[in-house]
Write a protein that holds these residues in place. Structure first.
Motif, short mmCIF file in Angstrom:
data_model
loop_
_atom_site.label_atom_id
_atom_site.label_comp_id
_atom_site.label_asym_id
_atom_site.label_seq_id
_atom_site.Cartn_x
_atom_site.Cartn_y
_atom_site.Cartn_z
N VAL A 58 0.72 -1.16 0.20
CA VAL A 58 -0.16 0.10 -0.03
C VAL A 58 0.95 1.26 -0.12
N LEU A 76 -3.86 2.04 -2.74
CA LEU A 76 -3.66 0.38 -3.12
C LEU A 76 -3.02 0.21 -4.59
N CYS A 80 -3.16 -5.39 -4.87
CA CYS A 80 -3.62 -5.34 -3.25
C CYS A 80 -5.21 -5.51 -3.40
N ALA A 134 -1.04 -4.91 3.73
CA ALA A 134 -1.83 -5.07 2.42
C ALA A 134 -2.08 -6.56 2.40
#
Length: 389
Positions: A58, A76, A80, A134
């Motif tokens: 992230v 993101l 992810c 993440a």
């Protein structure tokens, strides 16, 4: 993820052994490093899929910092699926495994899309670390991202919020501009409502988007208006004392203030301050409630009291009361929160007639002790049925 793959490998080896041996293996057992054993019956297994492990991350970027908050953008990456995050005081260095374990249990942010989080109620001029865990496209915990942040000085805040007074249903506060001459919005609402506003629709954590959506909705009802013109009439200038009303008693409240220019662009960070409304003072009033003049469409409520402490008289239909399944206290709390009861408060002995009832219907008459707009004791409730015409 490594444990997961080892487990699948153990299962596959077990199935191979089962196929190559006369001995029937009906169970495959995997022993984890922790000592935990996980077993499956081979007859229950339909297929095995080996998932590709993707390292997900992230992106973190500081948006702004005030003396009591830090706003961080969470971006993101393509692989992810979601992330967990939290903001912790800087100090002890945590390993990635420690951070993962912590966030899995104590996350303060969870999102499956890019997000902005305003971490509030921080100490001024202190160092913090924002952690984000993440999850990859298979929703397996993956990479940990870190961002070092620091709150600012109180003297550098462009808008200062000071609490003046709280009652069970109001918060009076002052907004003081500091080297800032522009216009600003200010509002006090329940803390949970503030979180809902941040997360509503596509706001992505940004509470300013919620205000803009509200101004757009208002403008849509007035031809010739724009949301910026609606906004401009609602903004404040200079030092202001403001009272937030219709708040929940004995609850945490959030005050929000931020500058906006005429085009609808933010000109300051979002400044926040929390306050707690007190509980109502318990009543000492003893109320005796009776009914009179019960007709097909009207009823009169008569209250005898032992002192002048305030209360409200009301009549509600069966559907409303039954929604609380006999919990009259919960009903009274909902009634006081949904209705502005302050104009309805009476003191001492009183009688009140309620028209517009329907014949042959069940109703509930009640008296609720009130302190500063909040319920101050158990309600007195009398069910009745209006006669048929």
């Amino acid at each position: 993820m490594k444990k997961y793959l080892l487990f699948l490998l153990a299962i596959s080896l077990g199935l191979v052994a089962n196929a190559q041996s006369d001995k029937q293996y009906h169970k495959v057992t995997a022993t984890m490093k922790s000592g935990e054993k996980i077993a499956y019956l081979t007859d229950d297994l339909d297929s095995i899929t080996f998932a590709y492990y993707e390292s997900a991350q992230v992106g973190l970027k500081q948006r702004y910092a005030t003396s009591s908050s830090v706003a961080v953008d969470f971006e993101l990456q393509p692989n992810c699926s979601k992330f967990y995050a939290a903001c912790l005081p800087a100090g002890k260095v945590l390993s990635d495994d420690e951070i993962k374990d912590y966030l899995l249990e104590n996350k303060t942010v969870e999102s499956d899309a890019s997000y902005v989080k305003d971490f509030t109620e921080l100490e001024s001029e202190k160092d913090y670390i924002v952690y984000a865990l993440a999850f990859d496209s298979n929703e397996i915990p993956s990479g940990v991202s870190k961002l070092n942040v620091r709150t600012g000085k109180v003297a550098d805040d462009l808008l200062r919020i000071e609490i003046i007074e709280t009652t069970p249903t109001t918060v009076t506060y002052k907004v003081v501009p500091n080297n800032f001459s522009g216009k600003y919005e200010a509002l006090c609402s329940g803390y949970e409502k503030y979180i809902e506003d941040c997360n509503a629709e596509s706001n992505g954590g940004d509470v300013i988007n919620h205000f803009i959506a509200y101004w757009q909705w208002l403008a849509s009802m007035y031809p010739g208006e724009t949301w910026q013109s609606i906004m401009d009439r609602q903004l404040y200038t200079g030092e202001q004392s403001i009272t937030g009303t219709r708040l929940r008693w004995n609850s945490k409240q959030m005050i929000v203030a931020f500058g906006m220019d005429a085009d609808g662009n933010p000109t300051t960070p979002v400044y926040t301050k929390t306050a707690n409304t007190p509980a109502a003072k318990p009543t000492t009033n003893q109320i005796t409630l009776t009914l009179s003049d019960l007709g097909a469409r009207t009823v009169t409520l008569n209250a005898k009291t032992t002192n002048d402490e305030g209360y409200v008289l009301a009549v509600e239909g069966e559907a409303y009361v039954n929604a609380f399944k006999g919990d009259y206290k919960a009903m009274a709390e909902d009634f006081c929160y949904q209705v502005d009861v302050n104009p309805l408060v009476v003191n001492g002995d009183s009688s009140k007639t309620f028209p517009n009832r329907k014949p042959g219907r069940k109703y509930f008459a009640f008296a609720i002790p009130i302190d500063e707009g909040a319920p101050a004791g158990e309600p007195i409730v009398i069910p009745f049925t209006t006669p048929a015409e």
